[in-house]
Scaffold this active site. Structure first.
Site, PDB file in Angstrom:
ATOM      1  CD  GLU A 177      -2.860  -1.379   2.245  1.00 44.00           C
ATOM      2  OE1 GLU A 177      -2.867  -0.499   3.123  1.00 44.00           O
ATOM      3  OE2 GLU A 177      -3.610  -2.371   2.271  1.00 44.00           O
ATOM      4  CG  HIS A 416     -15.600  -6.882   7.183  1.00 41.09           C
ATOM      5  ND1 HIS A 416     -15.157  -6.154   8.250  1.00 41.09           N
ATOM      6  CD2 HIS A 416     -14.581  -6.887   6.289  1.00 41.09           C
ATOM      7  CE1 HIS A 416     -13.925  -5.716   8.012  1.00 41.09           C
ATOM      8  NE2 HIS A 416     -13.551  -6.156   6.833  1.00 41.09           N
ATOM      9  CD  GLU A 418      -9.049  -6.609   9.552  1.00 43.72           C
ATOM     10  OE1 GLU A 418      -9.281  -5.906   8.565  1.00 43.72           O
ATOM     11  OE2 GLU A 418      -7.967  -7.226   9.717  1.00 43.72           O
ATOM     12  CG  HIS A 486      -9.506  -5.210   1.716  1.00 40.68           C
ATOM     13  ND1 HIS A 486      -9.527  -3.837   1.751  1.00 40.68           N
ATOM     14  CD2 HIS A 486     -10.381  -5.578   0.751  1.00 40.68           C
ATOM     15  CE1 HIS A 486     -10.397  -3.391   0.860  1.00 40.68           C
ATOM     16  NE2 HIS A 486     -10.939  -4.428   0.243  1.00 40.68           N
ATOM     17  CD  GLU A 487      -5.763  -5.210   4.808  1.00 34.86           C
ATOM     18  OE1 GLU A 487      -6.512  -6.114   5.208  1.00 34.86           O
ATOM     19  OE2 GLU A 487      -6.177  -4.063   4.570  1.00 34.86           O
ATOM     20  CD  GLU A 505      -6.942  -2.539   0.657  1.00 30.70           C
ATOM     21  OE1 GLU A 505      -7.390  -1.440   0.949  1.00 30.70           O
ATOM     22  OE2 GLU A 505      -6.461  -3.313   1.501  1.00 30.70           O
ATOM     23  CD  GLU A 511      -8.333   1.234   2.777  1.00 29.73           C
ATOM     24  OE1 GLU A 511      -9.460   0.743   2.891  1.00 29.73           O
ATOM     25  OE2 GLU A 511      -7.302   0.680   3.191  1.00 29.73           O
TER      26      GLU A 511
HETATM   27  C1  NOJ Z   1      -8.358  -2.168   5.881  1.00 29.91           C
HETATM   28  C2  NOJ Z   1      -9.232  -2.366   4.694  1.00 29.91           C
HETATM   29  O1  NOJ Z   1      -8.586  -2.010   3.509  1.00 29.91           O
HETATM   30  C3  NOJ Z   1     -10.477  -1.555   4.888  1.00 29.91           C
HETATM   31  O2  NOJ Z   1     -11.296  -1.623   3.736  1.00 29.91           O
HETATM   32  C4  NOJ Z   1     -11.194  -2.032   6.108  1.00 29.91           C
HETATM   33  O3  NOJ Z   1     -12.295  -1.202   6.342  1.00 29.91           O
HETATM   34  C5  NOJ Z   1     -10.279  -2.003   7.326  1.00 29.91           C
HETATM   35  N1  NOJ Z   1      -9.048  -2.636   7.051  1.00 29.91           N
HETATM   36  C6  NOJ Z   1     -10.922  -2.691   8.510  1.00 29.91           C
HETATM   37  O4  NOJ Z   1     -11.072  -4.055   8.246  1.00 29.91           O
END
Ligand code: NOJ
Ligand code: CA
Length: 719
Positions: A177, A416, A418, A486-487, A505, A511
């Site tokens: 990133e 979601h 995370e 993501h990541e 991502e 963002e």
């Molecule tokens: C980073 C992600 O790119 C983002 O989209 C997300 O909202 C946050 N992490 C929290 O998970």
């Protein structure tokens, strides 16, 4: 996926056995159009390859091979045992994509090598030559003296033939990133890279002269070279160490916690190393070489995988209007152990219903909700192993009611997950997490890996995590769930094999304009040449309120105009596209929002009309199964006019062009929201002139004209 072969022929060539003793073998050449590959085994018994394009050397003779932990010389003293060749010309249809049908035409050469001395281990190198470049990979055949082994280093080199202009990000093992730096090869230096305020604290780059791939290069003669890899699986990501004095790049694999690179057993193979080359930047963007080097889908029923647009309870957290967490930490519970609400929680049932209503009203397919589950009160920066539950909603998120309500409105919900980097914990929860999605009808999930990977010492781009992401894709496929990661490590075309892995991502998305100082206007003109060479990006375009949106940083602003945000739906390819802004910001500009409602996410055809990394991109795409086209044109910080012939339109058909352009006085810095919408009649001989503001763009819808429109609208005249 349908697959049909046209011609496949096999041709075996007699092995070119070198005489005993030190002598380079006769060169083996494979040529497809302007691309020529040359392979030799040099006097030391090291395999060497070179690439020419239009008779110009692109990759000078470069060595190949490995250092294994039990044999640091697995790159020399080889003899050539055999070579074999094969011609392939096939076409296949992706489950979703930029085009309906992809042609895979290449010449394959397999070079079989054996160590001259005991233990006489075997190594094959397979090359595929396409009209737009070369891919090659190492294969470790089944053999008595190589079973389980550890790669200490891969020694593949790419010796370049000039001090090319380079678009690069540093060789960080955990994130891509970054803002791209543009310099010559000899100027690559991570100490001098472009950083922003959010980069510095958390990021370490172990090698001052290592960069990530895809690496985009341009020679002084105007040849575009892109170096990356394809089909990365059970192997670490390849970064490139830059030997500036010798203009030589060498493979630098992301290590594990102990410094080893890859744990393999034979038979197995590495990913493909790819060199795409063309004298046209547009052909680099149109290249399907990386996809062609990936395997067909790993499962047969793909009918449940659906490209889509979505909105989400998301930007309001990114901009500080709401929180992911329901309660605060450490005082999260009362005396009875009940969570104490902080009253800023975004993912509450009433708010989620507003997004569902908005999606239903505007024909947006799905709603993402972040912050719905327990753990967010203590998720960031503590590197705890068990933070999140993927089956426990916060008290104010009524998953049953939300499921019922969304279904009644015909809207899909996006789950979601995370993980905050706690990948092992996620693997423990995978089964229940995906059963939960099936139970409550979530057909897709966005996953995330913010922070250091647990178990400690593994890296996002190392072998262990590469395999983890694949395990998650497989588990998701078993449950008919599509994923947006993501990541992760940056993509390498693996979405051909895992079509439910619809986007990643793995790059610096929109963002960053919320929580950091953002990215310069040229950023989106570089992404397709770099990050996106490997696959779709969840960039989250579509911000309409361009200034004053971040409550914690009132001066923050987008580095683009509003019209450019629309154009990104075409120039940034993804089968899942977010309309990232808040519903009220779309409702304030319904005429501009119409483009986001209309634009397709799956395509029958794509024309890269013009492109220059760092400067501009114009792309037109034909909507899947429809006669409509959508066109996006973007520029960097410089104003420009894209002169755009519409010769891809059906001859003899009149179309209405709805042009969403920058207003004459727009510019990204001072007047980013000024747009102008025009309607004109056009046909295949029209040449549009799309004026773009500094940091601007233009988005165009092209639809067959109705009888009424033919009467009322004027014909476009190029000025
Ligand atoms: C980073 C992600 O790119 C983002 O989209 C997300 O909202 C946050 N992490 C929290 O998970
Ligand atoms: Ca530029």
């Amino acid at each position: 996926m349908k697959r049909f072969k046209t011609i496949t022929c096999w041709l075996l060539i007699a092995g070119l056995i070198p005489r005993a003793g030190a002598q380079t073998t006769q060169p083996i050449n494979v040529t497809v159009n302007k691309v020529k590959l040359t392979v030799t085994i040099d006097a030391a018994g090291t395999p060497v390859y070179a690439v020419h394009y239009d008779q110009q050397p692109i990759i000078a003779p470069s060595r190949m091979g490995f250092s294994l932990t039990d044999d640091s010389t697995f790159y020399k003293d080889f003899e050539l045992v055999n070579t074999s060749r094969r011609s392939v010309d096939e076409s296949w249809q992706p489950v979703w994509g930029e085009v309906k049908t992809i042609r895979d035409r290449h010449e394959e050469l397999t070079v079989a090598l054996r160590q001259r001395k005991a233990p006489s281990r075997l190594l094959n190198i397979v090359f595929r030559v396409f009209e737009d470049g070369v891919g090659f990979r190492y294969e470790f055949p089944r053999q008595p003296n190589l079973k389980y082994f550890v790669v200490a280093n891969e020694l593949t080199q790419f010796r370049l033939t000039g001090d090319h202009k380079s678009f690069w990000i540093p060789g960080d093992y955990d994130t891509n990133e970054y803002i791209y730096t543009t310099s010559n090869l000899t100027g690559i230096d991570n100490a001098a890279m472009v950083r922003t305020s959010t980069d510095i604290a958390v990021r370490t780059v172990p090698d001052q002269y290592a960069v990530q791939t895809p690496l985009m290069l341009k020679s002084k003669e105007g040849v575009y070279i892109n170096i990356h890899e394809a089909a990365l699986s059970n192997y670490p990501a390849m970064q490139l160490h830059v030997d500036r004095a010798n203009l030589t790049l060498s493979s630098s694999l992301v290590p594990d916690a102990t410094g080893n690179k890859a744990y393999l057993h034979a038979p197995s193979h590495t990913p493909w190393r790819t060199v795409i080359v063309s004298n046209k930047a547009t052909e680099v963007l149109a290249s399907k070489m990386i996809l062609n080097l990936n395997e067909p889908p790993a499962f047969t029923n793909t009918s449940w995988i659906k490209p889509m647009k979505f909105v989400g309870v998301w930007w309001e957290m990114q901009t500080g209007k709401a929180t992911w967490n329901y309660c605060n930490y450490p005082d999260s519970t009362d005396a009875k152990g009940k969570l104490i609400p902080n009253n800023t929680h975004g993912a509450n049932t009433a708010n989620v219903k507003k997004y569902i209503d908005f999606a239903a009203t505007h024909g947006i397919d799905a709603v993402l909700v972040e912050g719905w589950n327990t753990g967010w009160e203590d998720w960031f920066g503590n590197w705890k192993e068990n933070v999140f539950s993927f089956t426990t909603p916060y008290p104010d998120y009524d998953v049953r009611e939300i499921t019922r309500y969304a279904a009644s409105k015909g809207v899909s919900m996006i789950m979601h997950n995370e993980t905050s980097g706690s990948a092992t914990d996620y693997e423990r929860q995978l089964d229940t997490a995906y059963r939960f999605m099936n139970l409550f009808g979530f057909p897709s999930v966005k996953t995330g890996y913010v922070g250091k990977i647990i178990p400690r010492g593994e890296h996002h781009d190392g072998q262990w995590m590469v395999y983890h992401y694949e395990r998650v894709a497989r588990k998701a496929a078993d449950h008919q769930v599509s994923i947006d990661v993501h990541e992760p490590m940056r993509p390498t075309g693996q979405h051909r094999t895992w079509p439910n892995w619809m986007a990643s991502e793995a790059g610096r998305g929109n963002e960053y304009n919320a929580f950091s100082i953002g990215s310069p206007p040229e950023h989106e003109t570089i992404l397709p040449f770099t990050r996106m060479m490997g696959g779709p990006m969840d960039f989250t375009p579509g911000i309409f309120k361009m200034k004053g949106y971040a409550s914690y940083a009132p001066d923050r602003q987008m580095h683009s105009t509003l019209a450019k945000q629309l154009a990104l739906y075409v120039t940034i390819y993804s089968p899942v596209q977010m309309a990232a802004d808040l519903p009220e910001n779309y409702e304030a500009k319904p005429d501009a929002f119409q483009f986001i409602k209309d634009v397709a996410v799956d395509w029958d055809d794509t024309k890269i009309i013009e492109a220059e990394p760092g400067d501009y991109i114009t792309i037109a795409r034909k909507a899947k199964g429809k006669a409509d086209w959508y066109l996006g044109a973007i520029t960097d910080e410089n104003a420009r006019t894209a002169v755009t012939p519409l010769d891809f339109l059906d001859k003899g058909q009149m179309y209405v062009a709805v042009i969403y352009g920058d207003a004459p006085d727009a510019d990204w810095k001072n007047n980013p929201e000024a747009y102008r919408i025009e309607r004109w009649l056009v046909n295949s001989s029209t040449v549009l002139k799309l004026k773009q503001a500094p940091g601007g763009g233009a988005a165009v819808q092209l639809k067959p004209a109705t009888a009424a429109e033919l009467k009322t609208l004027k014909k476009y005249v190029s000025k």
